[in-house]
Design an enzyme around this catalytic site. Structure first.
Site, PDB file in Angstrom:
ATOM      1  N   GLU A 176      50.155  34.726  36.164  1.00  8.11           N
ATOM      2  CA  GLU A 176      50.337  35.881  35.291  1.00  8.11           C
ATOM      3  C   GLU A 176      51.385  36.772  35.942  1.00  8.11           C
ATOM      4  OE1 GLU A 176      47.781  39.528  33.330  1.00  8.11           O
ATOM      5  OE2 GLU A 176      47.508  38.991  35.415  1.00  8.11           O
ATOM      6  N   ASP A 195      40.108  31.151  37.567  1.00 13.72           N
ATOM      7  CA  ASP A 195      40.993  32.319  37.614  1.00 13.72           C
ATOM      8  C   ASP A 195      40.947  32.923  39.019  1.00 13.72           C
ATOM      9  OD1 ASP A 195      42.417  34.611  36.856  1.00 13.72           O
ATOM     10  OD2 ASP A 195      41.413  34.707  34.908  1.00 13.72           O
ATOM     11  N   ASP A 253      45.982  35.478  38.870  1.00 18.09           N
ATOM     12  CA  ASP A 253      46.031  36.830  38.320  1.00 18.09           C
ATOM     13  C   ASP A 253      47.191  37.610  38.956  1.00 18.09           C
ATOM     14  OD1 ASP A 253      44.423  38.788  36.703  1.00 18.09           O
ATOM     15  OD2 ASP A 253      44.356  39.851  38.615  1.00 18.09           O
ATOM     16  N   HIS A 266      42.594  38.276  27.029  1.00 18.32           N
ATOM     17  CA  HIS A 266      41.553  39.297  27.160  1.00 18.32           C
ATOM     18  C   HIS A 266      42.100  40.685  27.457  1.00 18.32           C
ATOM     19  CE1 HIS A 266      42.660  38.035  31.122  1.00 18.32           C
ATOM     20  NE2 HIS A 266      42.088  39.120  31.617  1.00 18.32           N
ATOM     21  N   ASP A 267      43.422  40.814  27.611  1.00 15.51           N
ATOM     22  CA  ASP A 267      44.029  42.126  27.862  1.00 15.51           C
ATOM     23  C   ASP A 267      44.808  42.621  26.651  1.00 15.51           C
ATOM     24  OD1 ASP A 267      43.160  42.103  30.540  1.00 15.51           O
ATOM     25  OD2 ASP A 267      44.955  41.016  31.176  1.00 15.51           O
TER      26      ASP A 267
HETATM   27  C1  GLC Z   1      45.192  40.979  35.120  1.00 16.25           C
HETATM   28  C2  GLC Z   1      43.949  40.618  34.327  1.00 16.25           C
HETATM   29  C3  GLC Z   1      43.279  41.889  33.917  1.00 16.25           C
HETATM   30  C4  GLC Z   1      42.879  42.639  35.177  1.00 16.25           C
HETATM   31  C5  GLC Z   1      44.073  42.843  36.094  1.00 16.25           C
HETATM   32  C6  GLC Z   1      43.632  43.236  37.455  1.00 16.25           C
HETATM   33  O1  GLC Z   1      46.128  41.649  34.384  1.00 16.25           O
HETATM   34  O2  GLC Z   1      44.288  39.806  33.247  1.00 16.25           O
HETATM   35  O3  GLC Z   1      42.187  41.686  33.085  1.00 16.25           O
HETATM   36  O4  GLC Z   1      42.351  43.889  34.833  1.00 16.25           O
HETATM   37  O5  GLC Z   1      44.827  41.671  36.260  1.00 16.25           O
HETATM   38  O6  GLC Z   1      42.988  42.167  38.095  1.00 16.25           O
END
Ligand code: GLC
Length: 547
Positions: free
Chosen positions: A246, A96, A196, A318-319
């Site tokens: 993402e 990641d 990310d 995880h979010d």
């Molecule tokens: C993404 C991750 C999340 C994190 C954010 C900032 O959304 O999935 O867990 O807090 O980025 O890095």
């Protein structure tokens, strides 16, 4: 590009997967100990959330050194063993890459703070008076997106926590430094990457106030994002690996470009996971709008298909809260609805992701007190909700439904104390129902959600129609029915997903022509010869036709 269409990706939230040394935190050796389980599931790639050196203000998404393993998770030797042991079992690793920002503890930021002009230019600093932030942009974790550094008389931008400073991608030295991170992990044998918040990396040339929103319209899918992603992928030679970005608040058009213009294999978009936000606000509860849910899948699936783009398919990570608690019924129809949601996503067009515990039907955490929460976003918004006058019970109910900690509870391995996750004190509590919902119990039950996931994965491997076939949607007006046909050459597979706890009778489908391929009820049911879908039923079948 690698062939990723018949692959299934399993997401491991390292901190909550398996603890090998009793300190209450998951670690790399813990993962190594569970590789046989992952292999038996049939998945191909393991995406590990960040385990790099970090002060852990955002559980490792605040990276202080991209090339070092945080001691709480293990050592570089453990990473090497993990890659080798996974490889022996036919499992590849995806790491990641948190490249939009670094921790303020990163050496680069520390040099910037010391006034080194080279490193000041690694971040987004703006001159200004202490009480006037450069713009009115809001951090995604609440409060201003700017933090003032008195001794520099400058503000720096942080779209997330104030300890996560945004990098300046317009600086070629930053882009080169990040390429070196990829090269390093690639040389270790990593075979894929998740990026990310990949679509937030390119900021506008001019920073101005947003009088209609929180600033995101200026930096979401920003001016040079396509160019920078392409450069990163091409210069590091990862174009033939599995890569996923993402994409926060993105658009279909941009996602088509990300996945068709040699940038990324696939994208995570989140619109379908905002269908229970009131006016787009995550912290205002509203029942799921299944019409919107359905429409979003329809539009994204067909839009991507038409342009040759590719989706990541997912409901959990995880979010996010747990899908079975959010879109299913985690009490009366727990098993049925967890299986239905699995089939519904895995049988669409794209690459499916399984988030740890999803294959068991893990539910939301059910916490009753703020002290049980760990997440920085949950804590910030709890405070903000109370400050805005929300009664405490209502704020707690909002967290119960919305907190990211719902997705971060310890993996439920068995019915022993702490769900078999740790011999010590877990950093966060598992949901109380872990004594019934766990791997050991699921392995014993031939009808378990876990076994259903295995069947879904097998089906994808055996059937090119699922990995390569096209999709068209059926019954557009039945809000609580997500139905589609997958087809390749002369072959078709029909998939019916009842998104409700009520029966649905399908006029156009005669069961005498229906050959079940997979479902969550033992027999196909009919009313006067017409297909009857029971509560949360999923049925994948061959049929002559749907009229
Ligand atoms: C993404 C991750 C999340 C994190 C954010 C900032 O959304 O999935 O867990 O807090 O980025 O890095």
């Amino acid at each position: 590009m690698a062939n990723f269409k018949d692959k299934v990706i399993y997401q491991i939230y390292v901190k909550s997967f398996s603890d090998s040394n009793g300190d209450g935190l998951g670690d790399l050796r813990g993962i190594i100990g569970k590789l046989d389980y992952l292999q038996s599931l049939g998945v191909d790639y393991l995406w590990l959330t960040p385990f790099f050196r970090s002060p852990m203000n955002d559980n490792g998404y605040d990276v202080a050194d991209y090339l070092a393993v945080d001691p709480v998770f293990g050592s570089m030797g453990d990473v090497e063993t993990l890659i080798a042991e996974a490889g022996r079992r036919g499992l590849a690793l995806m790491f990641d890459m948190v490249f939009n920002h670094t921790s303020t503890g990163h050496e680069w930021f520390q040099k910037a703070l010391a006034g080194d002009p080279n490193y000041l230019d690694y971040y987004i600093f703006r001159d200004g008076a202490p009480d006037v932030p450069p713009t009115n942009w809001q951090s995604k974790f609440g409060g201003s997106a700017w933090e003032y550094v008195p001794h520099l008389k400058k503000w720096y931008l942080h779209l997330f926590d104030k300890t996560q400073a945004d990098l300046n991608w317009d600086n070629p030295a930053v882009r080169e430094a990040l390429k070196n991170v990829i090269r390093f992990w690639k040389a270790k044998g990593v075979q894929g990457f998740r990026f990310d918040v990949a679509n937030l990396i390119s900021k506008p040339a001019l920073f101005e106030d947003d009088d209609t929103g929180d600033g995101r319209r200026f930096y979401t899918d920003g001016p040079h994002v396509h160019e920078y992603l392409k450069e990163l992928v091409v210069d590091t030679g990862i174009g033939d690996m599995v890569t996923v970005g993402e994409m926060s608040s993105t658009s279909l058009d941009n996602c088509i470009r990300y996945t068709t213009e040699k940038e990324l294999s696939m994208v995570f978009s989140f619109h379908h996971l905002k269908v229970d936000y009131k006016n787009g606000d995550k912290w205002e509860l509203q029942p799921v709008d299944f019409g919107a849910f359905k429409r979003l899948f329809h539009d994204w699936q067909l839009g991507m298909q038409q342009a040759g783009g590719w989706n990541a398919l997912f409901l959990c990570n995880h979010d996010q809260p747990r899908a079975v608690s959010r879109f299913g019924d985690d009490k009366r129809y727990w098993k049925q609805s967890a299986k239905m949601l699995a089939a519904c996503t895995h049988l669409m067009r794209g690459t499916p992701y399984i988030f740890q515990g999803e294959e068991l039907g893990v539910t939301n955490a059910g916490y009753t007190d703020i002290s049980q929460y760990r997440d920085v976003e949950s804590q910030n918004y709890y405070r903000i909700m109370l400050e805005n006058g929300k009664p405490k019970e209502e704020a707690l109910e909002t967290l119960r439904q919305r907190s990211r900690d719902n997705g971060r509870t310890p993996m439920q391995w068995d019915g022993s104390p702490n769900a078999g996750f740790t011999d010590g004190t877990p950093w966060i509590q598992p949901p109380e129902n872990y004594r019934a919902i766990n791997v050991a119990a699921a392995l014993q039950d031939p009808d378990s959600i876990l076994h259903f996931y295995k069947s879904l994965i097998r089906l994808r491997k055996e059937n090119p129609l699922i990995s390569d076939g096209k999709i068209e949607f059926l019954y557009p007006d039945e809000t609580r029915l997500l139905a589609y046909r997958r087809f390749l050459g002369a072959e078709s597979l029909f998939v019916f997903n009842n998104l409700s706890g009520k029966e649905i009778c399908l006029d156009g489908v005669r069961t005498d022509s229906c050959e079940k391929v997979l479902g969550n009820y033992p027999e196909v049911s009919n009313r006067e010869g017409k297909l009857l879908l029971r509560p949360y039923e999923t049925l994948a079948c061959r049929l002559d036709a749907v009229r």
